[in-house]
Scaffold this motif. Sequence first.
Motif, PDB file in Angstrom:
ATOM      1  N   TYR A  75     102.182 -47.057 -32.433  1.00 51.99           N
ATOM      2  CA  TYR A  75     103.824 -47.065 -32.796  1.00 51.99           C
ATOM      3  C   TYR A  75     104.521 -46.810 -32.062  1.00 51.99           C
ATOM      4  O   TYR A  75     104.560 -45.233 -30.941  1.00 51.99           O
ATOM      5  CB  TYR A  75     103.639 -47.262 -34.214  1.00 51.99           C
ATOM      6  CG  TYR A  75     102.515 -47.213 -35.395  1.00 51.99           C
ATOM      7  CD1 TYR A  75     101.312 -46.709 -35.224  1.00 51.99           C
ATOM      8  CD2 TYR A  75     103.440 -47.678 -35.771  1.00 51.99           C
ATOM      9  CE1 TYR A  75     100.246 -46.781 -35.949  1.00 51.99           C
ATOM     10  CE2 TYR A  75     101.350 -48.380 -36.874  1.00 51.99           C
ATOM     11  CZ  TYR A  75     100.181 -47.876 -36.970  1.00 51.99           C
ATOM     12  OH  TYR A  75      99.317 -48.439 -37.352  1.00 51.99           O
ATOM     13  N   PHE A  81     111.676 -47.153 -37.500  1.00 45.55           N
ATOM     14  CA  PHE A  81     110.119 -47.885 -36.265  1.00 45.55           C
ATOM     15  C   PHE A  81     110.683 -49.160 -35.898  1.00 45.55           C
ATOM     16  O   PHE A  81     111.550 -49.442 -35.818  1.00 45.55           O
ATOM     17  CB  PHE A  81     109.428 -48.970 -38.057  1.00 45.55           C
ATOM     18  CG  PHE A  81     108.385 -49.924 -37.482  1.00 45.55           C
ATOM     19  CD1 PHE A  81     108.470 -50.817 -37.140  1.00 45.55           C
ATOM     20  CD2 PHE A  81     107.352 -49.346 -37.070  1.00 45.55           C
ATOM     21  CE1 PHE A  81     108.221 -52.339 -36.941  1.00 45.55           C
ATOM     22  CE2 PHE A  81     106.046 -49.955 -36.320  1.00 45.55           C
ATOM     23  CZ  PHE A  81     106.784 -51.704 -36.317  1.00 45.55           C
ATOM     24  N   SER A 135      95.377 -49.307 -38.497  1.00 48.68           N
ATOM     25  CA  SER A 135      96.233 -49.682 -39.275  1.00 48.68           C
ATOM     26  C   SER A 135      96.223 -49.728 -40.638  1.00 48.68           C
ATOM     27  O   SER A 135      97.411 -49.053 -41.192  1.00 48.68           O
ATOM     28  CB  SER A 135      96.599 -51.219 -39.003  1.00 48.68           C
ATOM     29  OG  SER A 135      96.331 -51.538 -37.419  1.00 48.68           O
ATOM     30  N   GLY A 186      94.387 -48.191 -44.359  1.00 46.30           N
ATOM     31  CA  GLY A 186      92.717 -48.321 -45.346  1.00 46.30           C
ATOM     32  C   GLY A 186      92.200 -46.905 -44.566  1.00 46.30           C
ATOM     33  O   GLY A 186      93.299 -46.153 -44.472  1.00 46.30           O
ATOM     34  N   ALA A 187      91.570 -46.326 -44.662  1.00 44.03           N
ATOM     35  CA  ALA A 187      90.626 -45.104 -43.969  1.00 44.03           C
ATOM     36  C   ALA A 187      91.132 -45.318 -42.742  1.00 44.03           C
ATOM     37  O   ALA A 187      91.151 -45.842 -42.009  1.00 44.03           O
ATOM     38  CB  ALA A 187      90.034 -44.541 -44.591  1.00 44.03           C
ATOM     39  N   TYR A 188      91.507 -43.764 -42.453  1.00 44.46           N
ATOM     40  CA  TYR A 188      92.169 -43.194 -41.484  1.00 44.46           C
ATOM     41  C   TYR A 188      93.055 -44.146 -40.330  1.00 44.46           C
ATOM     42  O   TYR A 188      92.967 -44.503 -38.824  1.00 44.46           O
ATOM     43  CB  TYR A 188      90.208 -43.396 -40.418  1.00 44.46           C
ATOM     44  CG  TYR A 188      88.742 -43.040 -40.446  1.00 44.46           C
ATOM     45  CD1 TYR A 188      88.263 -43.419 -41.057  1.00 44.46           C
ATOM     46  CD2 TYR A 188      89.125 -41.209 -40.587  1.00 44.46           C
ATOM     47  CE1 TYR A 188      87.028 -42.980 -41.842  1.00 44.46           C
ATOM     48  CE2 TYR A 188      87.589 -40.999 -41.328  1.00 44.46           C
ATOM     49  CZ  TYR A 188      87.070 -41.788 -41.674  1.00 44.46           C
ATOM     50  OH  TYR A 188      86.109 -41.032 -42.647  1.00 44.46           O
ATOM     51  N   ASN A 189      93.357 -44.254 -41.349  1.00 45.23           N
ATOM     52  CA  ASN A 189      95.209 -44.396 -40.838  1.00 45.23           C
ATOM     53  C   ASN A 189      96.567 -44.059 -40.748  1.00 45.23           C
ATOM     54  O   ASN A 189      97.572 -44.031 -40.310  1.00 45.23           O
ATOM     55  CB  ASN A 189      95.926 -45.686 -41.861  1.00 45.23           C
ATOM     56  CG  ASN A 189      95.985 -45.227 -42.983  1.00 45.23           C
ATOM     57  OD1 ASN A 189      96.183 -43.995 -43.389  1.00 45.23           O
ATOM     58  ND2 ASN A 189      96.995 -46.000 -43.456  1.00 45.23           N
ATOM     59  N   GLU A 190      96.297 -42.826 -40.647  1.00 41.84           N
ATOM     60  CA  GLU A 190      97.466 -41.029 -40.057  1.00 41.84           C
ATOM     61  C   GLU A 190      97.770 -41.903 -38.925  1.00 41.84           C
ATOM     62  O   GLU A 190      97.131 -41.892 -38.115  1.00 41.84           O
ATOM     63  CB  GLU A 190      96.561 -40.576 -40.790  1.00 41.84           C
ATOM     64  CG  GLU A 190      96.150 -39.462 -41.349  1.00 41.84           C
ATOM     65  CD  GLU A 190      94.235 -40.229 -42.157  1.00 41.84           C
ATOM     66  OE1 GLU A 190      93.729 -39.868 -43.361  1.00 41.84           O
ATOM     67  OE2 GLU A 190      93.894 -40.739 -41.035  1.00 41.84           O
ATOM     68  N   GLN A 191      98.906 -41.782 -38.548  1.00 40.61           N
ATOM     69  CA  GLN A 191      99.770 -42.341 -37.365  1.00 40.61           C
ATOM     70  C   GLN A 191      99.673 -40.077 -36.692  1.00 40.61           C
ATOM     71  O   GLN A 191     100.010 -39.189 -37.595  1.00 40.61           O
ATOM     72  CB  GLN A 191     101.079 -42.626 -37.829  1.00 40.61           C
ATOM     73  CG  GLN A 191     100.372 -44.490 -37.773  1.00 40.61           C
ATOM     74  CD  GLN A 191     101.879 -45.674 -38.053  1.00 40.61           C
ATOM     75  OE1 GLN A 191     103.095 -44.717 -37.588  1.00 40.61           O
ATOM     76  NE2 GLN A 191     101.883 -45.706 -39.062  1.00 40.61           N
ATOM     77  N   PHE A 192      99.169 -40.009 -35.764  1.00 37.19           N
ATOM     78  CA  PHE A 192      99.646 -38.567 -34.594  1.00 37.19           C
ATOM     79  C   PHE A 192     100.346 -39.097 -33.820  1.00 37.19           C
ATOM     80  O   PHE A 192     100.361 -40.197 -33.601  1.00 37.19           O
ATOM     81  CB  PHE A 192      98.054 -38.704 -34.369  1.00 37.19           C
ATOM     82  CG  PHE A 192      97.113 -38.018 -35.866  1.00 37.19           C
ATOM     83  CD1 PHE A 192      96.108 -39.221 -36.118  1.00 37.19           C
ATOM     84  CD2 PHE A 192      96.921 -36.757 -35.861  1.00 37.19           C
ATOM     85  CE1 PHE A 192      95.003 -39.409 -37.035  1.00 37.19           C
ATOM     86  CE2 PHE A 192      96.412 -36.588 -37.271  1.00 37.19           C
ATOM     87  CZ  PHE A 192      95.176 -37.786 -37.412  1.00 37.19           C
ATOM     88  N   PHE A 193     101.485 -38.415 -33.253  1.00 32.97           N
ATOM     89  CA  PHE A 193     102.894 -38.395 -33.090  1.00 32.97           C
ATOM     90  C   PHE A 193     102.624 -37.633 -31.655  1.00 32.97           C
ATOM     91  O   PHE A 193     101.983 -36.422 -32.105  1.00 32.97           O
ATOM     92  CB  PHE A 193     104.171 -37.862 -33.969  1.00 32.97           C
ATOM     93  CG  PHE A 193     104.338 -39.036 -34.756  1.00 32.97           C
ATOM     94  CD1 PHE A 193     103.693 -38.643 -35.560  1.00 32.97           C
ATOM     95  CD2 PHE A 193     105.442 -39.928 -34.266  1.00 32.97           C
ATOM     96  CE1 PHE A 193     103.668 -40.112 -37.069  1.00 32.97           C
ATOM     97  CE2 PHE A 193     105.300 -40.771 -35.554  1.00 32.97           C
ATOM     98  CZ  PHE A 193     105.428 -40.781 -36.525  1.00 32.97           C
ATOM     99  N   GLY A 194     103.237 -38.146 -30.493  1.00 32.48           N
ATOM    100  CA  GLY A 194     103.337 -37.262 -29.616  1.00 32.48           C
ATOM    101  C   GLY A 194     104.548 -36.432 -29.635  1.00 32.48           C
ATOM    102  O   GLY A 194     105.505 -36.535 -31.092  1.00 32.48           O
TER     103      GLY A 194
END
Lengths: 116, 110
Positions: free
Chosen positions: A33, A45, A98, A100-108
């Motif tokens: 993203y 976004f 994207s 469901g589970a494990y959809n957490e977004q990790f940022f730079g």
Amino acid sequence: GAGVSQTPSNKVTEKGKYVELRCDPISGHTALYWYRQSLGQGPEFLIYFQGTGAADDSGLPNDRFFAVRPEGSVSTLKIQRTERGDSAVYLCASSYTSGGAYNEQFFGPGTRLTVL
Amino acid sequence: EDQVTQSPEALRLQEGESSSLNCSYTVSGLRGLFWYRQDPGKGPEFLFTLYSAGEEKEKERLKATLTKKESFLHITAPKPEDSATYLCAVQATSNYQLIWGAGTKLIIKP
């Protein structure tokens, strides 16, 4: 590296110039993203990739903005004919899935773009 | 229109003084509500995901709760290192982008 990396960390350019911002996501994350953040605001976004394809580009403000992810990993955000209003911090995030589970977004850490 | 509103904009607390941050949201269908922490000059750092009303999650001095209209981030006995901007975001079932609030700037004084 363990996290999302972005280069450059800072970019100063002149109005009308072309810039490229790079994002290297977490290994194995299929979703990527792009957001941009102005001072005192939450991120906004821009575009979302699932694999190599842009699944949602509804946040791109106009056709001066374009992004690619040719091999499903590294992504480049391209801005043509930059304007002073493009000045912001551009953030990249990745997630394992994207929804469901494990959809957490990790940022730079972001790229701070300044258009003079 | 999907929307997220956070309050207060800023909150100053003494070390050890517990409080709560609010995130009100409207969304067509909620896939998930996310809390992040952001330090100056850095990208947002993931804290919690909440998926359904009634759900609660805890991490150290932080506890996040969710209802059908809002989420609270409770901070218990905060320390100066908890000072940061706390951001709330929602993900709708219709897409995968995050819709963000403007954040609450939390300052903990020693």
